[in-house]
Each structure stands twice: as C-alpha cells, then as structure tokens.
Design an enzyme around this catalytic site. Structure first.
Site, PDB file in Angstrom:
ATOM      1  CD  GLU A 247      -2.800  -1.011  -0.142  1.00  0.00           C
ATOM      2  OE1 GLU A 247      -3.120   0.340  -0.608  1.00  0.00           O
ATOM      3  OE2 GLU A 247      -3.560  -2.007  -0.483  1.00  0.00           O
ATOM      4  CB  CYS A 281      -1.587   7.124   2.006  1.00  0.00           C
ATOM      5  SG  CYS A 281      -2.870   5.954   3.228  1.00  0.00           S
TER       6      CYS A 281
HETATM    7  P1  NAD Z   1       8.721   4.540   3.810  1.00  0.00           P
HETATM    8  O1  NAD Z   1       8.607   3.829   2.533  1.00  0.00           O
HETATM    9  O2  NAD Z   1       9.973   5.357   3.973  1.00  0.00           O
HETATM   10  O3  NAD Z   1       9.069   3.544   5.037  1.00  0.00           O
HETATM   11  C1  NAD Z   1       7.665   2.582   5.061  1.00  0.00           C
HETATM   12  C2  NAD Z   1       8.544   1.462   5.965  1.00  0.00           C
HETATM   13  O4  NAD Z   1       9.336   0.463   5.197  1.00  0.00           O
HETATM   14  C3  NAD Z   1       9.277   1.814   7.222  1.00  0.00           C
HETATM   15  O5  NAD Z   1       8.819   0.923   8.294  1.00  0.00           O
HETATM   16  C4  NAD Z   1      10.468   1.812   6.515  1.00  0.00           C
HETATM   17  O6  NAD Z   1      11.442   1.484   7.747  1.00  0.00           O
HETATM   18  C5  NAD Z   1      10.499   0.577   5.937  1.00  0.00           C
HETATM   19  N1  NAD Z   1      11.531   0.575   4.905  1.00  0.00           N
HETATM   20  C6  NAD Z   1      12.201   1.582   4.062  1.00  0.00           C
HETATM   21  N2  NAD Z   1      13.189   0.961   3.387  1.00  0.00           N
HETATM   22  C7  NAD Z   1      13.107  -0.382   3.312  1.00  0.00           C
HETATM   23  C8  NAD Z   1      13.731  -1.524   2.662  1.00  0.00           C
HETATM   24  N3  NAD Z   1      14.786  -0.923   1.789  1.00  0.00           N
HETATM   25  N4  NAD Z   1      13.159  -2.714   2.738  1.00  0.00           N
HETATM   26  C9  NAD Z   1      12.330  -2.833   3.784  1.00  0.00           C
HETATM   27  N5  NAD Z   1      11.729  -1.973   4.479  1.00  0.00           N
HETATM   28  C10 NAD Z   1      12.090  -0.820   4.337  1.00  0.00           C
HETATM   29  O7  NAD Z   1       7.472   5.505   4.248  1.00  0.00           O
HETATM   30  P2  NAD Z   1       6.956   6.233   5.332  1.00  0.00           P
HETATM   31  O8  NAD Z   1       7.700   7.831   5.216  1.00  0.00           O
HETATM   32  O9  NAD Z   1       7.149   5.637   6.517  1.00  0.00           O
HETATM   33  O10 NAD Z   1       5.487   6.692   5.031  1.00  0.00           O
HETATM   34  C11 NAD Z   1       4.981   7.542   4.222  1.00  0.00           C
HETATM   35  C12 NAD Z   1       4.387   6.886   3.104  1.00  0.00           C
HETATM   36  O11 NAD Z   1       3.641   5.752   3.357  1.00  0.00           O
HETATM   37  C13 NAD Z   1       3.559   7.877   2.059  1.00  0.00           C
HETATM   38  O12 NAD Z   1       4.241   7.744   0.929  1.00  0.00           O
HETATM   39  C14 NAD Z   1       2.214   7.573   2.272  1.00  0.00           C
HETATM   40  O13 NAD Z   1       1.464   7.639   1.256  1.00  0.00           O
HETATM   41  C15 NAD Z   1       2.403   5.839   2.504  1.00  0.00           C
HETATM   42  N6  NAD Z   1       1.320   5.653   3.066  1.00  0.00           N
HETATM   43  C16 NAD Z   1       0.422   4.610   2.304  1.00  0.00           C
HETATM   44  C17 NAD Z   1      -0.795   4.180   2.829  1.00  0.00           C
HETATM   45  C18 NAD Z   1      -1.639   3.367   2.207  1.00  0.00           C
HETATM   46  O14 NAD Z   1      -2.514   2.639   2.514  1.00  0.00           O
HETATM   47  N7  NAD Z   1      -1.664   3.373   0.652  1.00  0.00           N
HETATM   48  C19 NAD Z   1      -0.975   4.227   4.144  1.00  0.00           C
HETATM   49  C20 NAD Z   1      -0.284   5.098   4.862  1.00  0.00           C
HETATM   50  C21 NAD Z   1       0.788   5.750   4.474  1.00  0.00           C
END
Ligand code: NAD
Length: 478
Positions: A247, A281
């Site tokens: 997501e 999001c």
């Molecule tokens: P992010 O992608 O930076 O991180 C998300 C998670 O992934 C964190 O736990 C992070 O530590 C982990 N992560 C980062 N790099 C990784 C890797 N290489 N391998 C595995 N895990 C890794 O996102 P964020 O800044 O925490 O959140 C904001 C984003 O989330 C926005 O783009 C928002 O739109 C999205 N979001 C989407 C939804 C949805 O349901 N579509 C809901 C909430 C947030």
C-alpha cells in the site's frame, strides 16, 4: 522511554547504534531512545516466528480470537498512554490519536469475530460419494512493515487479520513510530499472546527491512509506505515467490462541482487536506473546482482556512500539529518554497504556537500552477493543497485522473448522475460522493489503483483473503 525488541516473548535491547527521539511539537523535549537492531536480531525473530507457527496455526479460530478480544480490552484501558506516546513521538493531535486507537479496538474485535465464521465453500463433486470443499489455511510467517503516519491503526489492520488466520508475525515498524510499537506489542503480550506469535524488531528499513525481505524464511509480506520503497519490496517478494501486498502513495483529488453544497464541502475538503497535517495517504492534495463556483468556493475556503491553527499535538483542541520529523519537515518545506516561488497563495492558517519550537508547517492552499507542476504531481505528504480550476465536469474528471496514483477520490455535487459517473470513471480504489477523501471505514476494503497499491486490498473481508490460502479438499466415502 527506551525501545526494545520483542522476540519469542522476551524483551531484548540490541547493542547497536542508538537514536534519540525528539518531540516534533517541541524539539527540545526528548521522548526516548531507539536501539537499532542488526541482521542477527532479525534472524532471531525469524526463528521465533517459525518455531511458534505450528502451535498457533493449530489453535481454533475461537482460541485465537480470545487473544484479540483481550488485546482490544487492554487498548481501551490504555488509550491515554498509547495516544500520548504516539502524539509525542510523531506529532498527531492527541484527540485524533485517541480516535485512531479506537479504530484499532474495532479492528481487533472485527477480526476476532472472524475466527468463528465459516470460511470455506462446499463444491459439488462429479461423484455423489465425494465431499469436496475448500478451507483456508494460514500463509505461515508474515512480515509486517509499517509507516509512521498511523502508528497504531495500520499495524493493527495488518496484524489482527494475520493473527486470526493463524499466521505468526515479524513486525518492523517505521523508525518514527517505534516507541508506539513497543507499547502496542506490550499490550499483546499482556493479553497472553504465546511467545513467538508476534515478534517486534526495531530498526532502519534499509538495514533490517532488507534482511527481513531477503534473508528470513517468510511466507508473505504486507507493506505500507512510499511507492519507491513499496516497488522494491514487491520486486524482492516476487523474486522469492512470496505473497505480497504494498500500500503506497497517493495524490488524491477532491472535485467540487458547480452545484456542490459548500456548507458540507468546505469542512470535508479542509479535513481531508489538513487533518494529521496532511500526512495521510488518502489526504486531499488537489482541489479541483468547476469554474462556475470557483470564486464562491475560494472565498468560503479562505474564511475557513484562516481559522485553522497549528498547535502542539498534545493540546486536546489541536486540529493540526507539526509534521512528524525533521526529514519530513525538510521535504514539505521544499514544496512550500516552491509554492512561494511558482504559485499564488489562496489561503494560509495561523500559528497558536511558536513555529520555531518544532517541525511546524502552516496549512497552505495555493493555485496558479500548471497541471505538470510538482505541486500537482508529487505526493507532498504535508499540509499543502493545490487548487485547480476546471471548465466543466469532463475537464474536472480528466484532471482528477491525470496522476500516476489512484488511491482515493471524492466528488462534491448534488447531481446523482454526475456523482455516479464519477464513481465509475475516477481511477481510484476508493471513490466517494460528498465525503472527504480520507477516513475509509475499517470493515470495507482499502487500497488503490495504479501506483498506489499492488493487487490486493486491506481491511474488511479482503484482508482475510490476503492472509490465508485456500486448500481444495476431497473425501471419498463410498
Ligand atoms: P517509507 O517507504 O519510507 O517507509 C515505510 C516502512 O518501510 C518503514 O517501516 C521503513 O523503515 C521501511 N523500509 C524502508 N526501506 C526499506 C527497505 N529497503 N526494505 C524494507 N523496508 C523498508 O514510508 P514512510 O515515510 O514511513 O510513510 C509515508 C508513505 O507511506 C507515504 O508515501 C504514504 O502515502 C504512504 N502510506 C500509504 C498508505 C496506504 O495505505 N496506501 C497508508 C499510509 C501511508
């Protein structure tokens, strides 16, 4: 408060690097310390989850449900401290945060109830002496990777269905929501969840997130976060033939048509754009307004935005707190600077707190940029919305769909024919009439189209499909 990992029912403090967590509402205030894990901590969690799987999967749905009901009770009892930790750690206004905890309670109860629901089909066989039916079995060990913006609800809308379906979990929360994650895991443990069923590992995504996806024996991964990270997660999972759901980002539009009821539309558009400081999001970040109502809408919007104020997240009357972190502040401020340079300001909120105290960004609505400008195309993930005029409904719909994302979209109108056409033609997983783009109910499927999601949905019944696999059984009794 210090972070700890929960591995096979034991709380452990990794000996590696530490990070001091500061309160985004007041950066002089230290909230706690994160102890970052290494690959070997993740391997221990992998072993624990695998070891606990057979017994957990063998329990009946009713038995597993009891743990979720107990956890829900504990969430209610601890709502104040849970919300307080989260607000102090990532800046969501406390009243909104308590609402989020209650959503988690409802999710826990909803999925607990699924433990006793019939979940297979009887399929007529070609022989009258054969009983043929399907049953659901767990995936196995699932990796849950969560962002910081819904630090309680998102982990629960993944973990509750994963657990009720009989999976064991390795949870890697976002760095900026790790202290909240410790509180959440403590409550599961207090509810008596058997050792190894839920394992929490705190650390950096690029370090232990990669270990989890590449080295640990997992059978599924559910990820929420940015599109860039989600694409990497999907690629790694696909290579291993592991079931995945991602997501990801959004650039959601609220379309306001000429016949919209502005007394209903303005609060919904503002709530969509500015609650959680725009860090949802599903937040409204494009406001597309039909020309015939543009002036009236803009005037009404200006009046209301000027009443919005930023304040500390722990203020119970706070509508808008800070953004979550320094890096988030830097990213959003780049767009504010871009807006100052390239766009025309329509309306801005006010500060009830010294903005220099924390990571504050004033709520801002701008206009006067082309549809290819980054303010219109990029996910900003902050309290900045761009107003776009449209000649008519067709142009509004085309603008709404002119994005790589497809998470949520809303239309405001009194004309049911236009509303229904919008529901049909808006390219988004969640489409709404006269409702804000954010705030979808937990019992309904949640997810997007295009670059916002992979091929599955979360929440509602859809989550049970993701966290289980179907076996076709046949019994000959002739
Ligand atoms: P992010 O992608 O930076 O991180 C998300 C998670 O992934 C964190 O736990 C992070 O530590 C982990 N992560 C980062 N790099 C990784 C890797 N290489 N391998 C595995 N895990 C890794 O996102 P964020 O800044 O925490 O959140 C904001 C984003 O989330 C926005 O783009 C928002 O739109 C999205 N979001 C989407 C939804 C949805 O349901 N579509 C809901 C909430 C947030």
């Amino acid at each position: 408060m210090d972070s700890r990992n929960l591995i096979y029912g034991e709380w452990m403090t990794p000996s590696g690097e530490t990070i001091t967590v500061v309160n985004p509402s007041n950066t002089k205030d230290t909230v706690g310390v994160l102890h970052l894990s290494s690959a070997s901590d993740m391997h221990q969690a992998g072993d624990a989850a695998r070891h606990a799987l057979t017994k957990w999967a063998a329990l009946t749905g009713t038995e597993r449900a009891n743990y979720l009901y107990k956890t829900a009770e504990l969430f209610v009892a601890h709502i104040d401290d849970l919300a307080q930790v989260a607000s102090s750690e990532m800046g969501k206004p406390i009243t909104e945060m308590k609402g989020e905890v209650m959503r988690a309670v409802n999710l826990l109860k909803y999925y607990a109830a699924e433990g006793v629901r019939a979940n297979g089909d009887v399929i007529p066989a070609s022989s009258s002496q054969v009983l043929q039916y399907t049953k659901r079995v767990p995936l196995g060990v699932v990796a849950i990777i969560t962002p910081w913006n819904f630090p309680v609800a998102i982990p629960i809308w993944k973990m509750a269905p994963a657990l009720i379906c009989g999976n064991t979990v390795i949870w890697k929360p976002a760095e900026f929501a790790s202290l909240t994650a410790v509180k959440v895991a403590e409550l599961f443990q207090q509810a008596g969840l058997p050792a190894g069923v839920l394992n929490l590992v705190i650390g950096k995504g690029r370090v232990i997130g990669n270990t989890l996806l590449e080295e640990i024996e997992i059978d599924g991964v559910s990820f929420t976060g940015s599109t860039a990270t989600g694409m990497q997660v999907a690629a790694t999972a696909a290579k291993r033939n592991i079931r995945y759901q991602t997501e990801m980002g959004g650039k959601n539009a609220a379309v306001v048509l000429g016949d919209a009821d502005l007394s209903l539309t303005i609060p919904a558009v503002l709530s969509g754009a500015f609650r959680s400081a725009g860090q949802k999001c599903t937040a409204t970040s494009r406001i597309i307004v039909e020309q015939s109502i543009y002036e009236a809408f803009t005037e009404a919007l200006q009046d209301e935005v000027q009443k919005l104020y930023i304040s500390q997240a722990t203020d119970p009357s706070s509508y808008l707190g800070p953004v979550a972190s320094l890096s988030q502040h830097e990213t959003v401020m780049k767009y504010v600077q871009m807006a100052n340079r390239d766009a025309r300001k329509v309306a801005e909120g006010v500060a009830k707190v010294d903005p220099a105290l924390g990571h504050y960004v004033m709520p801002l609505v701008v206009t006067g940029v082309d549809k290819s400008h980054p303010l219109v195309t990029d996910e900003i993930f902050g309290p900045v919305a761009t107003l776009l005029p449209a000649q008519d409904f067709d142009e509004a719909l085309a603008l709404c769909n002119d994005t790589v994302y497809g998470l949520s979209a809303a239309v405001f109108t009194r004309d049911i024919r236009k509303g229904l056409r919008f529901l049909d033609e808006a390219q988004a997983g969640m489409v709404r009439i006269n409702q804000e783009t954010a705030g979808v109910e937990y019992q309904a499927p949640f997810g997007g189209m295009k670059m916002s999601s992979s091929h599955t949905r979360e929440q509602g019944q859809a989550a049970l499909d993701f966290y289980s696999q179907i076996k076709t059984c046949a019994i000959y009794y002739g």
